[in-house]
Write a protein that holds these residues in place. Structure first.
Motif, PDB file in Angstrom:
ATOM      1  N   GLU A   6      -1.324  -0.978  -4.028  1.00 55.77           N
ATOM      2  CA  GLU A   6      -0.255  -0.081  -4.640  1.00 55.77           C
ATOM      3  C   GLU A   6       1.333  -0.421  -4.740  1.00 55.77           C
ATOM      4  N   GLU A   7       1.407  -0.285  -3.287  1.00 53.57           N
ATOM      5  CA  GLU A   7       2.885  -0.505  -2.908  1.00 53.57           C
ATOM      6  C   GLU A   7       3.176  -2.128  -3.295  1.00 53.57           C
ATOM      7  N   ARG A   8       2.310  -3.054  -3.179  1.00 51.05           N
ATOM      8  CA  ARG A   8       2.689  -4.394  -3.753  1.00 51.05           C
ATOM      9  C   ARG A   8       2.914  -4.674  -5.142  1.00 51.05           C
ATOM     10  N   GLN A   9       1.812  -3.687  -5.834  1.00 48.23           N
ATOM     11  CA  GLN A   9       1.909  -3.706  -7.552  1.00 48.23           C
ATOM     12  C   GLN A   9       3.420  -3.190  -7.772  1.00 48.23           C
ATOM     13  N   LYS A  10       3.821  -2.401  -7.107  1.00 47.59           N
ATOM     14  CA  LYS A  10       5.183  -1.622  -7.350  1.00 47.59           C
ATOM     15  C   LYS A  10       6.209  -2.757  -7.156  1.00 47.59           C
TER      16      LYS A  10
ATOM     17  N   GLU B 122      -5.807   3.424   3.225  1.00 46.69           N
ATOM     18  CA  GLU B 122      -4.721   2.720   3.706  1.00 46.69           C
ATOM     19  C   GLU B 122      -4.359   1.370   2.866  1.00 46.69           C
ATOM     20  N   ILE B 123      -5.452   0.825   2.831  1.00 40.27           N
ATOM     21  CA  ILE B 123      -5.326  -0.546   2.219  1.00 40.27           C
ATOM     22  C   ILE B 123      -5.095  -0.471   0.537  1.00 40.27           C
ATOM     23  N   GLU B 124      -5.799   0.637   0.263  1.00 37.78           N
ATOM     24  CA  GLU B 124      -5.301   0.698  -1.346  1.00 37.78           C
ATOM     25  C   GLU B 124      -3.951   1.352  -1.381  1.00 37.78           C
TER      26      GLU B 124
ATOM     27  N   ASP C 162       0.107 -11.206   2.638  1.00 38.58           N
ATOM     28  CA  ASP C 162      -0.221 -11.809   3.676  1.00 38.58           C
ATOM     29  C   ASP C 162      -0.818 -11.115   4.785  1.00 38.58           C
ATOM     30  N   ASN C 163      -0.118  -9.697   4.946  1.00 37.00           N
ATOM     31  CA  ASN C 163      -0.532  -8.722   5.931  1.00 37.00           C
ATOM     32  C   ASN C 163      -1.973  -8.324   5.644  1.00 37.00           C
ATOM     33  N   LEU C 164      -2.414  -8.446   4.415  1.00 39.57           N
ATOM     34  CA  LEU C 164      -3.701  -7.827   4.079  1.00 39.57           C
ATOM     35  C   LEU C 164      -4.687  -9.005   4.383  1.00 39.57           C
ATOM     36  N   ASN C 165      -4.191 -10.240   4.185  1.00 38.40           N
ATOM     37  CA  ASN C 165      -4.960 -11.465   4.323  1.00 38.40           C
ATOM     38  C   ASN C 165      -5.506 -11.553   5.884  1.00 38.40           C
TER      39      ASN C 165
END
Length: 464
Positions: free
Chosen positions: A424-428, A418-420, A443-446
């Motif tokens: 990926e989505e952020r990279q896009k 899920e985190i990966e 921020d969400n992942l943070n």
RNA sequence: GGCGACAUAGCCAAGCGGUAAGGCAGAGGACUGCAAAUCCUUUACCCCCGGUUCAAAUCCGGGUGUCGCCUCCA
């Protein structure tokens, strides 16, 4: 290597009795409770001494006992309405749990008093044969006036000791400094048969008997906390040398205390923190780094503020380790740059300084600073352009030195899918220059404890 | 009373006769889309007073302060 020897009060060259071999004994815990931060210091320090000696090529035999029969254990067993053995078994198990989390390796031998009663009885017999004891009501006492070297470790003479000692009223001892080798049985207490009747060993005799069993009549290094110098270690010398006529230990090493608000952390003052308690708030590797950030003979203050600052230090070390691993995973075999030999040479200098520090009476504080210098050197000079060979070199060197101190052995756990996917989505989003979305994901992942770092060669992550 | 340890930057802490390591925190800069990480720069009358020395944080003497052991205690 030079070592501060309590008995001579000087730093001395460590010369083993048998070349290439070191026999060392460290006084272990009385297992009636979880051990506290103060108890942890010698466990960590002498674990590092052992690791370092092994690193330098010595064959080390390391013994640490468990005191598994004593007043406090008996008391605890009565309170909990269980057997003394159950109390001891439980806290031996708990000892190993905490010790492992502190990075303390198991000793080669962990002898227990209850498993060495015949050895203890034999040793008392030898002391008795040498005329150094007297027996009253089934209690065997050591007559300190008969041992002319008494006080040589603590640099006290009997008269002075007596002047400061409290003499128990109604004590059957001839002299206040005399101590019991064998205690007669009191009702309801565990006991073993002996030439003097049913009873159990006194506190000091166990260490003499068990160390001799595994290390012989003379060992290289005997260690423990400073508060054991008198009377415990003094009495060990009296017993052992009184029995054998040989020096008991060549080197005596004693660590300083852990203080809380400048006062010794101790059970009687009630100002102690168990390792177990601390482990609920801090990773115990932080405690380990805390212990070795100062010299083992200095007193150190324990506080949360200090652990917080050490926590940041340890993070820096782990980030450097993970950076190298990251670079290693990305690196390809390629032609080495011309300056890479110089870089390796420069890195190696920190190892020299590290060893120099450790050679000087286990100056771990200085050794740690050498590691931080190495880290800076690595951070500044090892990067995406460095060849895999040199990155590997830096990584191996770094892990080698950290390993001597028992640090940095933890590995990051992998991320879940899920985190990966989010990464990926952020990279896009970043590619599309959708900074708002990219930052939101970050921020969400943070919030989930995952910290992202954008580097030229891709996204790196770590756990907070 | 006896034995012993310690006093270095805001905090922690090395240093053992040649002019103050390292970490944390802070400030400035570089890098970055912004961050993060990293790097660079930056922060010390070494408790006080004498003495020895060409030279002292380091050695000696005397203070002051803090702590430990002498009782189970790491």
């Amino acid at each position: 290597m030079k070592v501060f020897n309590t008995i001579t009060r000087k730093k001395e060259e460590l010369i083993p009795l048998v070349p290439g071999e070191i026999k060392m004994y460290s006084c272990g815990p009385t297992v009636y409770n979880y051990f506290h931060i103060g108890n942890a210091r010698p466990f960590i320090i002498f674990d590092i001494l052992r690791r370092y000696l092994e690193y330098r090529g010595y064959k080390v035999t390391f013994v640490q006992n468990f005191t598994d029969v004593d007043d406090k254990i008996i008391k605890k067993a009565k309170e909990e309405k269980v057997s003394e053995k159950e109390v001891a078994e439980k806290f031996i198990k708990e000892y190993f749990k905490d010790a492992e989390a502190l990075g303390i390796r198991k000793a080669d031998y962990h002898p227990r008093v209850t498993e060495n009663i015949p050895e203890i009885i034999n040793l008392i017999k030898r002391i008795e044969e040498n005329g150094l004891t007297y027996t009253i009501n089934g209690n065997v006492y050591y007559d300190t006036t008969k041992f002319s070297d008494y006080g040589k470790l603590s640099k006290q003479n009997l008269e002075e000791l007596e002047a400061g000692a409290r003499v128990d009223v109604g004590d059957e001892k001839k002299n206040p400094m005399d101590f019991v080798l064998w205690k007669n049985q009191k009702p309801g207490e565990p006991a073993w048969d002996s030439p003097w009747g049913l009873g159990r060993p006194g506190w000091h005799i166990e260490c003499s008997a068990m160390s001799m069993k595994y290390l012989g009549e003379t060992m290289d290094i005997h260690s423990g906390g400073q508060d054991l110098i008198f009377p415990h270690h003094e009495n060990e010398i009296a017993q052992s040398e009184g029995a054998t006529g040989k020096p008991f230990a060549k080197y005596w090493m004693h660590n300083g205390f852990i203080n809380v608000d400048n006062e010794k952390m101790s059970k009687s003052l009630g100002n102690f923190f168990t390792v177990r308690e601390v482990s609920e708030v801090y990773d115990l590797e932080i405690v380990r780094l805390f212990m070795i950030s100062s010299h083992y003979r200095s007193p150190i203050n324990f506080s949360n503020e200090l652990l917080d600052s050490i926590k940041s230090s340890l993070e820096r070390l782990y980030i450097a380790k993970n950076n190298l691993k990251y670079l290693l995973s990305k690196a390809e075999e390629k032609e080495r740059l011309e300056n890479e030999v110089d870089i390796e040479e420069s890195l190696l200098k920190h190892k020299d300084r590290f060893i120099e520090a450790m050679e000087d009476d286990l100056n771990t504080a200085d050794a740690v600073s050498a590691i931080f210098d190495l880290v800076r050197d690595i951070n500044a000079n090892i990067n995406d352009n460095t060849s895999k060979t040199t990155i590997q070199y830096a990584f191996d060197l770094y892990m080698e030195l950290a390993g001597v101190l028992g640090l940095l052995s933890k590995e990051e756990k992998n991320l879940d899918e899920e985190i990966e996917a989010l990464i990926e989505e952020r990279q896009k989003a970043r590619k599309e220059k959708n900074w708002a979305l990219a930052d939101e994901i970050r921020d969400n992942l943070n919030g989930k404890g995952i910290i992202l770092e954008d580097t030229p060669s891709g996204v790196k992550w770590r756990r907070a």
